[in-house]
Design a protein around this motif. Sequence first.
Motif, PDB file in Angstrom:
ATOM      1  N   MET A 148     -38.924 -30.940  -7.315  1.00 13.96           N
ATOM      2  CA  MET A 148     -38.401 -31.180  -5.994  1.00 13.96           C
ATOM      3  C   MET A 148     -38.575 -32.646  -5.600  1.00 13.96           C
ATOM      4  O   MET A 148     -37.704 -33.222  -4.971  1.00 13.96           O
ATOM      5  CB  MET A 148     -39.119 -30.254  -5.006  1.00 13.96           C
ATOM      6  N   ASN A 149     -39.701 -33.232  -5.974  1.00 13.49           N
ATOM      7  CA  ASN A 149     -39.990 -34.613  -5.629  1.00 13.49           C
ATOM      8  C   ASN A 149     -39.035 -35.568  -6.351  1.00 13.49           C
ATOM      9  O   ASN A 149     -38.568 -36.537  -5.764  1.00 13.49           O
ATOM     10  CB  ASN A 149     -41.441 -34.939  -5.983  1.00 13.49           C
ATOM     11  N   THR A 150     -38.749 -35.301  -7.632  1.00 12.88           N
ATOM     12  CA  THR A 150     -37.821 -36.168  -8.364  1.00 12.88           C
ATOM     13  C   THR A 150     -36.398 -36.028  -7.828  1.00 12.88           C
ATOM     14  O   THR A 150     -35.621 -36.976  -7.871  1.00 12.88           O
ATOM     15  CB  THR A 150     -37.833 -35.839  -9.871  1.00 12.88           C
ATOM     16  N   PHE A 151     -36.076 -34.851  -7.326  1.00 16.73           N
ATOM     17  CA  PHE A 151     -34.751 -34.634  -6.738  1.00 16.73           C
ATOM     18  C   PHE A 151     -34.577 -35.507  -5.495  1.00 16.73           C
ATOM     19  O   PHE A 151     -33.535 -36.127  -5.298  1.00 16.73           O
ATOM     20  CB  PHE A 151     -34.567 -33.146  -6.395  1.00 16.73           C
ATOM     21  N   LYS A 152     -35.604 -35.594  -4.664  1.00 13.58           N
ATOM     22  CA  LYS A 152     -35.545 -36.435  -3.467  1.00 13.58           C
ATOM     23  C   LYS A 152     -35.419 -37.912  -3.852  1.00 13.58           C
ATOM     24  O   LYS A 152     -34.652 -38.648  -3.227  1.00 13.58           O
ATOM     25  CB  LYS A 152     -36.794 -36.234  -2.610  1.00 13.58           C
ATOM     26  N   ILE A 153     -36.162 -38.321  -4.868  1.00 12.23           N
ATOM     27  CA  ILE A 153     -36.106 -39.710  -5.311  1.00 12.23           C
ATOM     28  C   ILE A 153     -34.717 -40.029  -5.854  1.00 12.23           C
ATOM     29  O   ILE A 153     -34.161 -41.101  -5.584  1.00 12.23           O
ATOM     30  CB  ILE A 153     -37.205 -39.993  -6.370  1.00 12.23           C
ATOM     31  N   ALA A 154     -34.127 -39.097  -6.597  1.00 13.17           N
ATOM     32  CA  ALA A 154     -32.782 -39.314  -7.148  1.00 13.17           C
ATOM     33  C   ALA A 154     -31.754 -39.422  -6.021  1.00 13.17           C
ATOM     34  O   ALA A 154     -30.843 -40.262  -6.074  1.00 13.17           O
ATOM     35  CB  ALA A 154     -32.417 -38.188  -8.102  1.00 13.17           C
ATOM     36  N   ILE A 155     -31.871 -38.600  -5.003  1.00 18.15           N
ATOM     37  CA  ILE A 155     -30.936 -38.657  -3.883  1.00 18.15           C
ATOM     38  C   ILE A 155     -31.088 -39.979  -3.120  1.00 18.15           C
ATOM     39  O   ILE A 155     -30.093 -40.628  -2.779  1.00 18.15           O
ATOM     40  CB  ILE A 155     -31.127 -37.451  -2.938  1.00 18.15           C
ATOM     41  N   ILE A 156     -32.312 -40.386  -2.860  1.00 11.35           N
ATOM     42  CA  ILE A 156     -32.553 -41.639  -2.150  1.00 11.35           C
ATOM     43  C   ILE A 156     -32.023 -42.818  -2.972  1.00 11.35           C
ATOM     44  O   ILE A 156     -31.379 -43.723  -2.434  1.00 11.35           O
ATOM     45  CB  ILE A 156     -34.051 -41.810  -1.820  1.00 11.35           C
ATOM     46  N   GLY A 157     -32.267 -42.789  -4.276  1.00  8.91           N
ATOM     47  CA  GLY A 157     -31.773 -43.859  -5.145  1.00  8.91           C
ATOM     48  C   GLY A 157     -30.262 -43.926  -5.159  1.00  8.91           C
ATOM     49  O   GLY A 157     -29.670 -45.019  -5.116  1.00  8.91           O
ATOM     50  N   SER A 158     -29.606 -42.768  -5.189  1.00  4.32           N
ATOM     51  CA  SER A 158     -28.147 -42.764  -5.201  1.00  4.32           C
ATOM     52  C   SER A 158     -27.590 -43.231  -3.853  1.00  4.32           C
ATOM     53  O   SER A 158     -26.560 -43.913  -3.800  1.00  4.32           O
ATOM     54  CB  SER A 158     -27.602 -41.384  -5.555  1.00  4.32           C
ATOM     55  N   LEU A 159     -28.260 -42.903  -2.755  1.00  2.00           N
ATOM     56  CA  LEU A 159     -27.822 -43.380  -1.441  1.00  2.00           C
ATOM     57  C   LEU A 159     -27.961 -44.899  -1.324  1.00  2.00           C
ATOM     58  O   LEU A 159     -27.091 -45.572  -0.751  1.00  2.00           O
ATOM     59  CB  LEU A 159     -28.599 -42.693  -0.321  1.00  2.00           C
ATOM     60  N   VAL A 160     -29.032 -45.437  -1.871  1.00  2.00           N
ATOM     61  CA  VAL A 160     -29.225 -46.885  -1.847  1.00  2.00           C
ATOM     62  C   VAL A 160     -28.143 -47.569  -2.681  1.00  2.00           C
ATOM     63  O   VAL A 160     -27.548 -48.560  -2.253  1.00  2.00           O
ATOM     64  CB  VAL A 160     -30.641 -47.257  -2.348  1.00  2.00           C
TER      65      VAL A 160
END
Length: 130
Positions: free
Chosen positions: A1-13
């Motif tokens: 779940m934590n890596t999923f949030k990081i991936a979403i934040i990275g893609s938004l950036v």
Amino acid sequence: MNTFKIAIIGSLVALSFITSYAFAEAPAVPSGINPNDHIALANYYEDLAKEVSGKLAINQQKLNDYEDHPYYYGRSGQDLSSHLQANIREYKKELFADLQEAELHRKIAAVQQDTQFNKAKADIGEVTTR
């Protein structure tokens, strides 16, 4: 779940960087001037440079007045001084950019005029007489 949030934040950036480049503004050309009329564009940028140099001179004079008589301005004088110095820096940058644009359009116009002259020479050479 934590890596999923990081991936979403990275893609938004990454998406925000891509969209910021897409909406970057190019220098605006006035609507009354044909973008291919480089002589008119050069004159336009020279007129802008004249306006900016007038504003620059006014701000420089105000700064000189402040420096000659800082006691007239009281506590707000230092704010005025820094504000005028910032305006002067910005006007110098704008003046330099306008003069560069004018010079660029003068060069482009000269190249276009030379190219048109060379085409006229080529047309004269192709004419045959009977």
